[in-house]
Design a protein around this motif. Sequence first.
Motif, PDB file in Angstrom:
ATOM      1  N   LEU A   1       0.825  -1.206   0.000  1.00  0.00           N
ATOM      2  CA  LEU A   1       0.000   0.000   0.000  1.00  0.00           C
ATOM      3  C   LEU A   1       0.861   1.259   0.000  1.00  0.00           C
ATOM      4  CD1 LEU A   1      -2.781  -1.074   2.532  1.00  0.00           C
ATOM      5  CD2 LEU A   1      -2.799  -1.205   0.048  1.00  0.00           C
TER       6      LEU A   1
ATOM      7  N   GLU B   1      -2.881  -6.862  -4.597  1.00  0.00           N
ATOM      8  CA  GLU B   1      -3.825  -7.970  -4.776  1.00  0.00           C
ATOM      9  C   GLU B   1      -3.148  -9.290  -5.138  1.00  0.00           C
ATOM     10  OE1 GLU B   1      -3.798  -5.156  -6.462  1.00  0.00           O
ATOM     11  OE2 GLU B   1      -4.083  -5.454  -8.612  1.00  0.00           O
TER      12      GLU B   1
ATOM     13  N   PHE C   1      -6.764  -4.054   9.607  1.00  0.00           N
ATOM     14  CA  PHE C   1      -6.547  -2.639   9.851  1.00  0.00           C
ATOM     15  C   PHE C   1      -7.045  -2.245  11.236  1.00  0.00           C
ATOM     16  CE2 PHE C   1      -6.980  -3.307   5.338  1.00  0.00           C
ATOM     17  CZ  PHE C   1      -5.957  -2.543   4.795  1.00  0.00           C
TER      18      PHE C   1
ATOM     19  N   ARG D   1     -12.409  -1.785   8.711  1.00  0.00           N
ATOM     20  CA  ARG D   1     -12.640  -1.637   7.269  1.00  0.00           C
ATOM     21  C   ARG D   1     -13.455  -2.774   6.674  1.00  0.00           C
ATOM     22  NH1 ARG D   1      -7.068   1.064   4.888  1.00  0.00           N
ATOM     23  NH2 ARG D   1      -6.806   2.526   6.595  1.00  0.00           N
TER      24      ARG D   1
ATOM     25  N   PHE E   1     -16.662  -4.165   4.680  1.00  0.00           N
ATOM     26  CA  PHE E   1     -17.452  -3.567   3.612  1.00  0.00           C
ATOM     27  C   PHE E   1     -18.887  -3.393   4.086  1.00  0.00           C
ATOM     28  CE2 PHE E   1     -14.172  -6.180   1.359  1.00  0.00           C
ATOM     29  CZ  PHE E   1     -13.362  -5.094   1.070  1.00  0.00           C
TER      30      PHE E   1
ATOM     31  N   HIS F   1     -21.611  -2.623   2.700  1.00  0.00           N
ATOM     32  CA  HIS F   1     -22.726  -3.050   1.857  1.00  0.00           C
ATOM     33  C   HIS F   1     -22.855  -4.567   1.784  1.00  0.00           C
ATOM     34  CE1 HIS F   1     -19.134  -3.037  -0.564  1.00  0.00           C
ATOM     35  NE2 HIS F   1     -19.736  -3.662  -1.556  1.00  0.00           N
TER      36      HIS F   1
ATOM     37  N   PHE G   1     -15.000 -12.576   0.972  1.00  0.00           N
ATOM     38  CA  PHE G   1     -14.502 -11.643  -0.049  1.00  0.00           C
ATOM     39  C   PHE G   1     -13.111 -12.033  -0.541  1.00  0.00           C
ATOM     40  CE2 PHE G   1     -12.815  -7.812  -1.896  1.00  0.00           C
ATOM     41  CZ  PHE G   1     -13.914  -7.204  -2.477  1.00  0.00           C
TER      42      PHE G   1
ATOM     43  N   ARG H   1     -11.425 -15.248  -3.917  1.00  0.00           N
ATOM     44  CA  ARG H   1     -10.419 -14.885  -4.914  1.00  0.00           C
ATOM     45  C   ARG H   1      -9.169 -15.742  -4.825  1.00  0.00           C
ATOM     46  NH1 ARG H   1     -13.760 -10.896  -3.985  1.00  0.00           N
ATOM     47  NH2 ARG H   1     -14.363  -9.619  -5.755  1.00  0.00           N
TER      48      ARG H   1
ATOM     49  N   ASP I   1     -14.738   5.869   1.656  1.00  0.00           N
ATOM     50  CA  ASP I   1     -13.504   5.643   2.410  1.00  0.00           C
ATOM     51  C   ASP I   1     -12.501   4.883   1.527  1.00  0.00           C
ATOM     52  OD1 ASP I   1     -11.542   4.971   4.139  1.00  0.00           O
ATOM     53  OD2 ASP I   1     -12.805   3.811   5.504  1.00  0.00           O
TER      54      ASP I   1
ATOM     55  N   GLY J   1      -9.875   3.687   2.353  1.00  0.00           N
ATOM     56  CA  GLY J   1      -9.367   2.545   3.110  1.00  0.00           C
ATOM     57  C   GLY J   1     -10.085   1.248   2.745  1.00  0.00           C
ATOM     58  N   LEU J   2     -11.370   1.357   2.410  1.00  0.00           N
ATOM     59  CA  LEU J   2     -12.117   0.159   2.028  1.00  0.00           C
ATOM     60  C   LEU J   2     -11.579  -0.397   0.718  1.00  0.00           C
ATOM     61  CD1 LEU J   2     -15.754   1.267   2.904  1.00  0.00           C
ATOM     62  CD2 LEU J   2     -14.352  -0.408   4.087  1.00  0.00           C
TER      63      LEU J   2
ATOM     64  N   GLN K   1      -8.476  -0.015  -0.312  1.00  0.00           N
ATOM     65  CA  GLN K   1      -7.190  -0.631   0.035  1.00  0.00           C
ATOM     66  C   GLN K   1      -7.410  -2.028   0.605  1.00  0.00           C
ATOM     67  OE1 GLN K   1      -5.139   1.994   2.733  1.00  0.00           O
ATOM     68  NE2 GLN K   1      -4.063   2.983   1.050  1.00  0.00           N
ATOM     69  N   ALA K   2      -8.414  -2.132   1.485  1.00  0.00           N
ATOM     70  CA  ALA K   2      -8.705  -3.430   2.091  1.00  0.00           C
ATOM     71  C   ALA K   2      -9.040  -4.444   1.000  1.00  0.00           C
ATOM     72  CB  ALA K   2      -9.864  -3.303   3.087  1.00  0.00           C
ATOM     73  N   ALA K   3      -9.839  -4.034   0.032  1.00  0.00           N
ATOM     74  CA  ALA K   3     -10.202  -4.947  -1.055  1.00  0.00           C
ATOM     75  C   ALA K   3      -8.961  -5.381  -1.833  1.00  0.00           C
ATOM     76  CB  ALA K   3     -11.203  -4.270  -1.991  1.00  0.00           C
ATOM     77  N   ARG K   4      -8.040  -4.433  -2.040  1.00  0.00           N
ATOM     78  CA  ARG K   4      -6.816  -4.772  -2.768  1.00  0.00           C
ATOM     79  C   ARG K   4      -6.020  -5.828  -2.006  1.00  0.00           C
ATOM     80  NH1 ARG K   4      -4.926  -0.867  -6.342  1.00  0.00           N
ATOM     81  NH2 ARG K   4      -3.410  -2.449  -6.934  1.00  0.00           N
TER      82      ARG K   4
ATOM     83  N   CYS L   1      -8.216  -8.364  -4.686  1.00  0.00           N
ATOM     84  CA  CYS L   1      -9.116  -7.774  -5.663  1.00  0.00           C
ATOM     85  C   CYS L   1      -8.346  -6.697  -6.454  1.00  0.00           C
ATOM     86  CB  CYS L   1     -10.271  -7.142  -4.898  1.00  0.00           C
ATOM     87  SG  CYS L   1     -11.793  -7.029  -5.779  1.00  0.00           S
ATOM     88  N   GLY L   2      -8.266  -6.841  -7.758  1.00  0.00           N
ATOM     89  CA  GLY L   2      -7.559  -5.857  -8.581  1.00  0.00           C
ATOM     90  C   GLY L   2      -8.279  -4.531  -8.617  1.00  0.00           C
ATOM     91  N   PRO L   3      -7.640  -3.488  -9.144  1.00  0.00           N
ATOM     92  CA  PRO L   3      -8.241  -2.156  -9.134  1.00  0.00           C
ATOM     93  C   PRO L   3      -9.592  -2.102  -9.863  1.00  0.00           C
ATOM     94  CG  PRO L   3      -6.047  -2.109 -10.146  1.00  0.00           C
ATOM     95  CD  PRO L   3      -6.306  -3.509  -9.746  1.00  0.00           C
TER      96      PRO L   3
ATOM     97  N   THR M   1     -16.891  -3.967  -7.260  1.00  0.00           N
ATOM     98  CA  THR M   1     -17.443  -4.692  -6.114  1.00  0.00           C
ATOM     99  C   THR M   1     -17.510  -3.845  -4.843  1.00  0.00           C
ATOM    100  OG1 THR M   1     -15.248  -5.566  -5.665  1.00  0.00           O
ATOM    101  CG2 THR M   1     -16.749  -6.982  -6.879  1.00  0.00           C
ATOM    102  N   VAL M   2     -16.689  -2.808  -4.768  1.00  0.00           N
ATOM    103  CA  VAL M   2     -16.684  -2.010  -3.536  1.00  0.00           C
ATOM    104  C   VAL M   2     -17.110  -0.562  -3.801  1.00  0.00           C
ATOM    105  CG1 VAL M   2     -15.260  -1.115  -1.651  1.00  0.00           C
ATOM    106  CG2 VAL M   2     -14.917  -3.446  -2.470  1.00  0.00           C
TER     107      VAL M   2
ATOM    108  N   PRO N   1     -20.935  -0.024  -5.483  1.00  0.00           N
ATOM    109  CA  PRO N   1     -22.062  -0.199  -4.550  1.00  0.00           C
ATOM    110  C   PRO N   1     -22.117   0.892  -3.485  1.00  0.00           C
ATOM    111  CG  PRO N   1     -20.899  -2.272  -4.859  1.00  0.00           C
ATOM    112  CD  PRO N   1     -20.093  -1.231  -5.565  1.00  0.00           C
ATOM    113  N   LEU N   2     -20.946   1.399  -3.075  1.00  0.00           N
ATOM    114  CA  LEU N   2     -20.943   2.415  -2.024  1.00  0.00           C
ATOM    115  C   LEU N   2     -21.402   3.778  -2.540  1.00  0.00           C
ATOM    116  CD1 LEU N   2     -17.700   1.508  -0.058  1.00  0.00           C
ATOM    117  CD2 LEU N   2     -20.059   1.091   0.580  1.00  0.00           C
TER     118      LEU N   2
END
Lengths: 365, 230
Positions: free
Chosen positions: A46, A73, A81, A85, A87, A89, A98, A102, B120, B122-123, B125-128, B132-134, B140-141, B144-145
């Motif tokens: 990051l 990824e 964190f 964090r 999600f 939704h 999640f 993957r 956010d 940060g969410l 980043q968390a997915a990454r 999960c790719g960009p 997916t994140v 929807p937000l």
Amino acid sequence: MLDLSIIRQQGRFRVDVTLKAGAGVTALFGPSGSGKTSVINMVAGLARPDQGRIVVDGRVLFDRAERIDVPPEHRRLGYVFQDGRLFPHLSVRANLNFGRDRVPPAERKVEFDAVVDVLGIEHLLDRRPALLSGGEKQRVAIGRALLASPRILLMDEPLAALDANRKAEVLPFIGALSKRFGIPILYVSHSMDEVLTLADTLVLMDQGRMAAIGPTEDLLSRPELRPLTGRWEAGSVIRAKVEAHDSQSGMTVLRFAGGSLVMARNHLALGSTVRLRVQASDVAIALDHPGRVSVRNVLPAKVLSVSHGESGLVDVILECGATQLWAQISSAAQADLNLQPGMDVHAMVKALTIARGEVAKTGGN
Amino acid sequence: MFTLTDLELEALYLSLLVSGWAVAGSLPLGIGCAWLLARRDFPGKTLVDGLIHLPLVLPPVVVGYFLLVLMGRRGVIGSALYDWFGISVAFTWKGAAIASAVIAFPLMVRAIRLSLEGVDRGLEQAARTLGCGPFATFFTVTLPLVMPGILTGVILAFARSLSEFGATITFVSNIPGETRTLPIALYALTQVPGEDAAALRLCVISVVVAFAALMASEILSRRVQARLKG
């Protein structure tokens, strides 16, 4: 497992860390702003180091010289964190899946049911994150990171946002994780309580640099590191082995390098290794053997050093065999006893707690 | 009492068709522009921002005239479209949809951008870190937000399209059955003596449609919000 050597300039602040972390829990400890979070952000991908190299499990994730920079990824590292964090939704179940979804099925090494079971979150699965308490959120966040079958789990002060009760709710789970799933943990913290409970290896951070690295007990008993480990309740940390449970006297005997200690009987397995914590204010000093006293733990010791600490207290470092014991006495007492380095005394340990046990987590006398 | 005449039905149908296509067609571009403005810094960003917002402050007639010049049969874009694809949007309902889309675009972009800025990071980043790719993270994140913002943008743009008059009549004129939407039909009626009752009926229809759209958006956005909050 983790082998990194990184340099990053952040404004006027420079992070320069070289370390190797093996199995178990490695804690990065230091005050806020000492560069701990920067380090794990770079490991996670990051943030990008200016120079250096990051290797996890033999796989090069970053190498400036070879122009390797694996995107986050594809690093397969779990990140928990400070602020969870989750999600908002997605349901708890969808959050947990999640990362797992993957990962190719053949590479999944962590079972969904096992994680849900260990973290005790089964009743939450169909809820939304907004309806969870802080402690529940963090447990789900830990589960989510674990289920991605990471090579290493990065945790950035996962308990910092929780109150004491919630902390106590989550702490035991983290301790169990590394062993249960065989995943090494890199744990960032500025709380010595957490470090004492969790860390096998301790890394002391100071202004972006690594000041020391080693087994937790070793670093904590080195007086010259006190300025870095300080700011927690003064005390000693002792590694001991459970030697016997005596049902008649209701005591458990613990052996350490320097003698043996007893405490109220607990359920620790015989022969298991535990980490004891003795607060400096719980150690009294007698020049002669006190004879018949209520205190059960009286150990012969030698005075190693005497120094006047803060608020009129005197810090006395005692040596019991190979173990150092820290005592705090009033300056009036020092005026009376006139302790000098090299004197033979008796240390009376009024209370000790188990900071980290194999089975139970708390104890006392 | 309230059965719609053929003329009213036609105008209502055209209004919904034009507005529907105006919004649906510009939504992907709207999300793209909102994302660019919210997340990226690039040279000329202020200029792009200004251009997108221009229709908000320009008289719609000016926008309509620009469209006529650019996209009319002899316009730069219009002639190319006609020569290459045989498409002409001038004086058709498609042209009306384009006029409405341009006028309503800033409202849509604003709403989505605002919502994107509230997400956010940060969410993401968390997915990454969870593999999960960009691109996948966006769908997916992020998306929807920002759904509440998209919904708001869509409704605002739809409402603005329903009320579009100036740009439409300038660009595609008033052609019965093709470009005569509710406002244009109403305007035409007011120009004829003795059609007050018919004009009033169109007013009522306009009010009902606009109100229904607002109600629907309110209910929808409340549902989306509830879903996000648990």
